[in-house]
Design a protein around this motif. Structure first.
Motif, mmCIF file in Angstrom:
data_model
loop_
_atom_site.group_PDB
_atom_site.id
_atom_site.type_symbol
_atom_site.label_atom_id
_atom_site.label_comp_id
_atom_site.label_asym_id
_atom_site.label_seq_id
_atom_site.Cartn_x
_atom_site.Cartn_y
_atom_site.Cartn_z
ATOM 1 N N LEU A 1 0.766 -1.404 -0.608
ATOM 2 C CA LEU A 1 0.118 -0.306 -0.197
ATOM 3 C C LEU A 1 0.708 1.190 0.181
ATOM 4 O O LEU A 1 2.037 1.359 0.301
ATOM 5 N N ILE A 2 0.292 2.472 -1.084
ATOM 6 C CA ILE A 2 1.661 3.728 -1.000
ATOM 7 C C ILE A 2 0.868 4.732 -0.679
ATOM 8 O O ILE A 2 -0.141 4.636 -1.986
ATOM 9 N N ASN A 3 1.007 5.378 0.087
ATOM 10 C CA ASN A 3 -0.231 6.420 0.276
ATOM 11 C C ASN A 3 0.424 7.950 -0.098
ATOM 12 O O ASN A 3 1.234 8.330 0.181
ATOM 13 N N VAL A 4 0.275 8.044 -1.288
ATOM 14 C CA VAL A 4 0.991 9.225 -1.949
ATOM 15 C C VAL A 4 0.329 10.676 -2.199
ATOM 16 O O VAL A 4 0.706 11.654 -2.464
ATOM 17 N N GLY A 5 -0.389 10.306 -2.271
ATOM 18 C CA GLY A 5 -1.566 11.809 -2.334
ATOM 19 C C GLY A 5 -1.737 12.723 -1.222
ATOM 20 O O GLY A 5 -1.306 12.220 0.187
ATOM 21 N N GLY A 6 -1.214 13.762 -2.047
ATOM 22 C CA GLY A 6 -0.965 15.313 -0.966
ATOM 23 C C GLY A 6 -1.690 16.263 -1.001
ATOM 24 O O GLY A 6 -2.632 16.536 -2.424
ATOM 25 N N LEU A 7 -0.617 17.873 -0.529
ATOM 26 C CA LEU A 7 -1.608 19.006 -1.350
ATOM 27 C C LEU A 7 0.076 19.422 -1.517
ATOM 28 O O LEU A 7 1.490 19.370 -0.732
ATOM 29 N N SER A 8 0.135 20.819 -1.618
ATOM 30 C CA SER A 8 0.844 21.625 -2.369
ATOM 31 C C SER A 8 1.549 21.975 -1.417
ATOM 32 O O SER A 8 0.990 22.033 -0.380
ATOM 33 N N LYS B 1 3.906 -4.778 2.727
ATOM 34 C CA LYS B 1 5.111 -3.978 2.758
ATOM 35 C C LYS B 1 3.824 -2.425 2.867
ATOM 36 O O LYS B 1 2.632 -2.399 2.065
ATOM 37 N N ILE B 2 3.841 -0.753 3.485
ATOM 38 C CA ILE B 2 2.863 0.070 3.228
ATOM 39 C C ILE B 2 4.165 1.067 3.824
ATOM 40 O O ILE B 2 4.716 0.608 4.398
#
Length: 265
Positions: A113-120, A163-164
């Motif tokens: 699991l890959i947490n990619v989302g984000g903000l500037s 893996k996370i």
């Protein structure tokens, strides 16, 4: 006597057939493609990671925000053409996270699991930071990823060498902060780092065989950064793919740079 011998032989053959069938089924299961879920995969780093995993023949599931799909963003069409499974997930809306996990399937293994989302990271000056901005970045980049991990836990526990990876930033390191700027962004990434370490330590005590790390992907020029950056996308993605493969349980709770070096908190 002859009948007994025949029955005994038939029973032995049937037993051997069943044993072979079970062995073949297990081998088939072990040959399944590795599974990866990339949260925030329609642009920038997430999209480039998706392409890398597709190229390596992983079974890829990607997420976009419901709003992105509703607005018929052209990046969604590209994802669909790539042949990946597409789910809708918004870090700001836990109901969408729960729904995405249900659609993925609690009985379906998830290896990575890959947490990619984000903000500037912008704005930079402290005078331009607002309370609303700080709360939004905290919710998107710290709370959202942790909630996502929790909802996908049943699938993660079925994975192989699970893996996370939480895409974080060296900007979340307190000890490496030598020049300030981007306060709201830094605060959110620091919170994500702490959440990752805390959950990793609790899972160790609970005996869960899962490895969770924070990863610095590089300062890459993307729309998210306002096209500000110094690192090369291709080089960083190749490095990230190596990091993902090389993660071991000994790395649990650490912050790793795209080149494999650890960053102190």
């Amino acid at each position: 006597m002859v009948l007994d011998a025949c029955l005994s032989s038939a029973s032995s053959c049937l037993s051997q057939l069943l044993t072979n069938a079970v062995r073949a089924f297990r081998q088939l299961g072990s040959m399944r493609r590795k599974t990866v879920l990339i949260v925030g995969a329609n642009r920038g780093i997430g999209n480039n990671l998706l392409k890398a995993f597709v190229e390596e023949s992983w079974d890829v599931t990607a997420t976009v925000r419901p709003k992105t799909r509703t607005e018929k963003d052209p990046t969604v069409v590209e994802l669909e053409k790539a042949g990946v499974r597409l789910l809708e997930l918004d870090y700001l809306d836990e109901a969408t996270i729960s729904r995405a996990a249900a659609l993925y399937g609690a009985d379906r293994p998830l290896d990575l699991l890959i947490n990619v989302g984000g903000l500037s990271p912008h704005p930079k000056p402290w005078q331009e930071q607002t309370g609303e901005m700080m709360v939004e970045k905290f919710r998107v980049m710290a709370v959202g990823p942790i909630l996502t991990i929790g909802h996908f836990l049943p699938s993660l526990e079925l994975g192989d060498n699970t893996k996370i990876v939480n895409i974080s930033s060296a900007f979340g390191s307190v000890s490496k902060n030598s020049f300030g700027t981007c306060m709201a962004y830094r605060m959110a990434k620091t919170a994500l780092n702490q959440g990752t370490v805390t959950m990793a330590r609790e899972w160790e005590k609970e005996g869960r065989k899962l490895t969770m790390v924070n990863v610095e992907p590089g300062f890459i020029s993307t729309r998210l950064t306002g096209w500000d950056g110094v690192d090369d996308m291709t080089t960083c993605v190749a490095g990230l793919m190596r990091v993902f493969k090389d993660i071991t349980p000994q790395d649990n709770g650490t912050l790793i740079k795209w080149d494999g070096n650890r960053i102190p908190y």
